[in-house]
Design an enzyme around this catalytic site. Structure first.
Site, PDB file in Angstrom:
ATOM      1  NE  ARG A 171      -3.825  -2.132   2.432  1.00  0.00           N
ATOM      2  CZ  ARG A 171      -5.140  -1.906   2.330  1.00  0.00           C
ATOM      3  NH1 ARG A 171      -5.598  -0.671   2.223  1.00  0.00           N
ATOM      4  NH2 ARG A 171      -5.992  -2.920   2.322  1.00  0.00           N
TER       5      ARG A 171
ATOM      6  CB  SER B 225       1.987  18.352  11.279  1.00  0.00           C
ATOM      7  OG  SER B 225       1.002  17.578  10.611  1.00  0.00           O
TER       8      SER B 225
HETATM    9  N1  LIG Z   1      -7.318  17.049  13.302  1.00  0.00           N
HETATM   10  C1  LIG Z   1      -6.183  17.720  12.961  1.00  0.00           C
HETATM   11  N2  LIG Z   1      -6.193  19.071  12.988  1.00  0.00           N
HETATM   12  C2  LIG Z   1      -5.089  19.744  12.653  1.00  0.00           C
HETATM   13 CL1  LIG Z   1      -5.122  21.458  12.683  1.00  0.00          CL
HETATM   14  C3  LIG Z   1      -3.924  19.052  12.282  1.00  0.00           C
HETATM   15  N3  LIG Z   1      -2.677  19.436  11.894  1.00  0.00           N
HETATM   16  C4  LIG Z   1      -1.996  18.334  11.645  1.00  0.00           C
HETATM   17  N4  LIG Z   1      -2.761  17.220  11.856  1.00  0.00           N
HETATM   18  C5  LIG Z   1      -2.253  15.856  11.619  1.00  0.00           C
HETATM   19  O1  LIG Z   1      -2.064  15.764  10.202  1.00  0.00           O
HETATM   20  C6  LIG Z   1      -3.030  14.907   9.611  1.00  0.00           C
HETATM   21  C7  LIG Z   1      -4.182  15.742   9.095  1.00  0.00           C
HETATM   22  O2  LIG Z   1      -3.697  16.739   8.209  1.00  0.00           O
HETATM   23  C8  LIG Z   1      -3.428  13.933  10.701  1.00  0.00           C
HETATM   24  O3  LIG Z   1      -2.642  12.758  10.564  1.00  0.00           O
HETATM   25  C9  LIG Z   1      -3.133  14.672  12.014  1.00  0.00           C
HETATM   26  O4  LIG Z   1      -2.426  13.849  12.929  1.00  0.00           O
HETATM   27  C10 LIG Z   1      -3.973  17.636  12.261  1.00  0.00           C
HETATM   28  N5  LIG Z   1      -5.100  16.984  12.612  1.00  0.00           N
END
Ligand SMILES: Nc1nc(Cl)c2ncn([C@@H]3O[C@H](CO)[C@@H](O)[C@H]3O)c2n1
Length: 238
Positions: free
Chosen positions: A49, A96
């Protein structure tokens, strides 16, 4: 000990091809970048994958790096198999997150001492209460010391692992903010629960790429720099 035939439906690695410590970014292309940039003699052990995984050495120590995907179901599969079928001891998620607390800013490195969640993941354990998914202290202490020696600002505290990226409830983050939650991502709680259930170790190191309240956002260039700081902390845990 190895309880199941490997390769698995999700991981093509044979027994012994994965190191005891695995760095786990969500994005497999970031795993490829880390392997090609930081590891000596990286060998690819998984292309199933396109969730690439590599094993190599960093400063003479064996370490692996593999993508975990987005969301708790995805990292739940990959980390479960690494702990239970590949004899992995330590998984360090690097990724992130979106800032929630006023005490975090874009480019900060955040370490999740605990990972609160809106996920149903813990229901499988049939506990008579609320489980607290927490990081392994030994990994956390090593990571904080590495950050300090690299002069990288690190914020340690509670994070939110959400099942939802586009939340229809616009008040959700305010409710988590009042509890002191630092930022939101989507994987750590499942990783911490898998580690606890397996009697293994886990840590989540994040870089704040956006802030839900200040509207701050990292430029592509700043994103790259702060990711390198986070990766260089995580690599010290090999
Ligand atoms: N809910 C959410 N919100 C914000 Cl503002 C994010 N910034 C980075 N991520 C991460 O990056 C991916 C989503 O862009 C997910 O794997 C999550 O772990 C976030 N996930």
């Amino acid at each position: 000990m190895n309880h199941a035939p490997v390769p698995t439906p999700h991981n093509g690695a044979k027994s012994g091809e994965i190191a005891k410590t695995v760095l786990m970014p969500g994005d497999p292309l970031r795993a490829k970048f880390i392997a090609e940039t930081y590891l000596e003699n990286p060998v690819c052990f998984n292309t199933v994958r396109n969730m690439f995984g590599y094993t190599g050495t960093y400063k003479g120590k064996q370490i692996s790096v593999m993508g975990g995907g987005m969301g708790m179901p995805s990292i739940g599969i990959y980390s479960y198999e690494l702990y239970h079928f590949y004899d992995v001891d330590n998984i360090i998620r690097i990724g992130s997150a979106g800032g929630i607390s006023d005490n975090v800013h874009v480019r900060d490195v955040v370490i999740g001492m605990g990972a609160s969640t809106n996920s149903n993941f813990a229901s499988q354990y049939e506990l008579p209460g609320t489980f607290a998914p927490i990081a392994s202290y030994e990994l956390l202490e090593k990571a904080v010391n590495a950050a300090r020696s690299q002069n990288t600002n690190v914020v340690v505290g509670n994070i939110l692992s959400s099942d939802i990226f586009y939340d229809d409830n616009k008040n959700s983050s305010n409710l988590w903010k009042k509890m002191g939650v630092l930022c939101v991502e989507m994987e750590a709680a499942a990783l911490y629960m898998n580690a606890a259930r397996a009697g293994k170790n886990a840590l989540c190191i994040l870089t704040i790429s956006d802030h839900l309240y200040t509207g701050e956002s990292l430029s592509a260039e700043d994103r790259q720099v702060s990711f390198r700081e986070m990766m260089e902390i995580a690599l010290e845990l090999a």
